[in-house]
Design a protein around this motif. Structure first.
Motif, short mmCIF file in Angstrom:
data_model
loop_
_atom_site.label_atom_id
_atom_site.label_comp_id
_atom_site.label_asym_id
_atom_site.label_seq_id
_atom_site.Cartn_x
_atom_site.Cartn_y
_atom_site.Cartn_z
N UNK A 181 47.76 27.20 90.24
CA UNK A 181 48.91 28.11 91.25
C UNK A 181 49.59 27.56 91.88
N UNK A 182 49.41 27.07 92.67
CA UNK A 182 50.77 26.08 93.57
C UNK A 182 51.56 25.28 92.90
N UNK A 183 51.04 24.60 92.50
CA UNK A 183 51.38 23.60 91.25
C UNK A 183 51.20 22.20 91.95
N UNK A 184 50.29 21.95 93.01
CA UNK A 184 49.70 20.73 93.70
C UNK A 184 48.63 19.87 93.08
N UNK A 185 48.69 18.89 93.22
CA UNK A 185 47.52 18.32 93.14
C UNK A 185 46.67 17.83 94.89
N UNK A 186 45.23 18.33 95.23
CA UNK A 186 44.92 18.01 96.62
C UNK A 186 44.28 16.40 96.72
N UNK A 187 44.28 15.44 97.16
CA UNK A 187 43.74 14.58 97.40
C UNK A 187 42.68 13.96 99.36
N UNK A 188 42.02 13.13 98.69
CA UNK A 188 41.27 12.95 99.40
C UNK A 188 41.37 11.05 100.26
N UNK A 189 41.38 11.13 101.68
CA UNK A 189 41.70 9.60 101.43
C UNK A 189 39.92 9.31 102.13
N UNK A 190 39.83 8.12 101.57
CA UNK A 190 38.33 7.55 102.30
C UNK A 190 38.30 6.84 103.30
N UNK A 191 38.88 6.69 104.60
CA UNK A 191 38.87 6.31 106.06
C UNK A 191 37.94 7.25 107.19
N UNK A 192 37.46 6.30 107.91
CA UNK A 192 36.91 7.34 108.94
C UNK A 192 38.00 7.63 109.97
N UNK A 193 39.29 7.55 109.69
CA UNK A 193 40.45 8.13 110.74
C UNK A 193 41.24 9.00 109.24
N UNK A 194 40.84 9.37 108.49
CA UNK A 194 41.34 9.51 107.42
C UNK A 194 42.72 11.05 107.35
N UNK A 248 45.54 16.01 110.60
CA UNK A 248 44.31 15.89 111.04
C UNK A 248 43.55 15.25 110.39
N UNK A 249 42.75 14.47 111.78
CA UNK A 249 41.65 13.24 110.37
C UNK A 249 40.05 13.27 110.34
N UNK A 250 39.96 13.23 109.70
CA UNK A 250 38.81 13.49 108.62
C UNK A 250 38.10 12.29 108.81
N UNK A 251 36.77 12.80 108.68
CA UNK A 251 35.88 11.28 108.73
C UNK A 251 35.28 11.06 107.88
#
Length: 385
Positions: A181-194, A248-251
């Motif tokens: 719909x928005x023509x984007x790809x979401x990506x996660x990062x596997x870091x404790x402060x990713x 924003x940081x994610x664990x």
């Protein structure tokens, strides 16, 4: 309100409206999912493959690391990880990453009856290919979970050569989820402060160029969010997660799944499932094991995530009780399958066949606790439509 119609989003009051990625006062956030009876009933005794399943479901072993896939000459790779299914004529293909170095990915083909018809290598000479994601144009994005890792675009059939996609950023990649719909790809990062990212291709369907952005938000577990461009996607000399003030940081970012104007992603460091409500520009917790109030949390070791056509989410455990748990549209979480005798492993790569009747996944290290002991399973049964 059911997820299949608004997917547990923040509800906009009659006097509130969303503008420019922020939500005005009046939004009501859904409570994180709670322990309860699942839609498929209690788990039964372990079957011949060591799987406990609800009544009406059966399992089979599709492949074992180090052994030829049945009826083929392809030796299944070690440490099977992220996976996805693709339609292929009247049958389908299941793709699986290899979280070793060298890593890569392989795939298995099935006919309309579910019989295995072929298997092959589709990516080689890469590093720790953990998760990834499917694209709407039927390619598999295989992500390297290493510092300054790449995303590789691959052909599930193994006909076209895999292509490195540096424009999608160099960081410790985990999963990817395409939003047509928005023509984007979401990506996660596997870091404790990713961080959590999105890639906006210059041309939808072509990932060779585009803009990498990072999610910006406050420190809370709910609120509004925005996006900011990452100035230097190659992550040198400054890593991507440290380039934008307010990111924003994610664990420990892990799995990622998009459906119906919502994207969910997991963070293993705090056993959470996050939800971005893309219509309202808000985020919230869909699950947090520390917020389960009615008994022990059924889902721990939160990792890979996929969804079914019913709106149910299926989340695999890295450790925990070696379960895949289901979270229903009415925010009930319950075990769907448990693997016995493999406590030194993790469950990876959950993905449904195109018709939704079969669920594929792997035990990455199987009964041996080693990357050479991986087992890939298929579960068939009356999944909700």
């Amino acid at each position: 309100m059911e997820r299949r119609t608004f997917l547990r989003g923040a509800v906009i009051g009659t006097s509130a409206a969303a503008f420019g990625g922020t939500l005005m006062h009046g939004a009501a956030y859904a409570a994180p999912a709670q322990n309860g009876p699942g839609p498929y009933g209690a788990l039964g005794s372990a079957d011949a493959n060591g799987l406990q399943l609800p009544s009406g479901f059966t399992s089979r072993v599709v492949a074992r690391s180090g052994q030829a896939v049945t009826g083929t000459s392809y030796t299944w790779h070690n440490a099977p990880d992220g996976g996805a299914c693709f339609a292929d004529g009247t049958g389908w293909i299941y793709v699986s990453n290899s979280e070793t170095t060298p890593g890569g990915a392989g795939s298995v083909s099935f006919n309309s009856a579910g019989a295995i018809t072929g298997a092959r290598r589709i990516l080689s000479d890469t590093r720790n290919n953990c998760a990834g994601g499917a694209t709407p144009w039927n390619t598999w994005l295989s992500c390297e979970e290493v510092s300054l890792g790449f995303v590789y675009e691959t052909d599930p059939k193994g006909v076209n050569a895999a292509v490195q996609r540096p424009a999608m950023g160099k960081f410790k990649h985990e999963a990817a989820a395409a939003d047509p719909v928005r023509k984007v790809v979401y990506l996660t990062e596997d870091e404790s402060n990713g961080c959590f990212y999105r890639f906006i291709p210059t041309t939808w369907g072509n990932l060779s160029s585009g803009t990498l952005q990072v999610l910006t938000a406050g420190a809370g577990t709910s609120g509004s969010f925005g996006w900011a461009n990452v100035p230097d996607p190659d992550g040198a000399p400054t890593v991507t997660r440290d380039q934008v003030s307010g990111a924003k940081r994610f664990n420990g970012g892990e799995g990622c799944h998009y459906a119906g104007d919502t994207v969910w992603f997991t963070t293993k460091g705090d056993n959470r499932l996050w939800q971005l409500n893309l219509l309202t520009g808000t985020y919230e917790l869909a699950y947090d094991d520390s917020l389960v109030t009615n008994g022990a949390a059924p889902l721990t070791g939160v990792d890979n995530v996929t969804g079914s056509s019913s709106g149910d989410l299926f989340i695999a455990e890295d450790g925990g009780n070696m379960e895949i748990c289901v979270i229903t549209p009415d925010d009930v979480v319950a075990p769907f399958v448990r693997i016995n005798g493999q406590s030194s492993s993790e469950i990876t790569g959950p993905a449904f066949s195109p018709d939704g009747s079969r669920l594929y996944f792997s035990s990455q290290r199987g009964t041996t606790g080693s990357s050479s002991g991986g087992i890939t399973y298929e579960v068939s049964g009356p999944f909700r439509a």
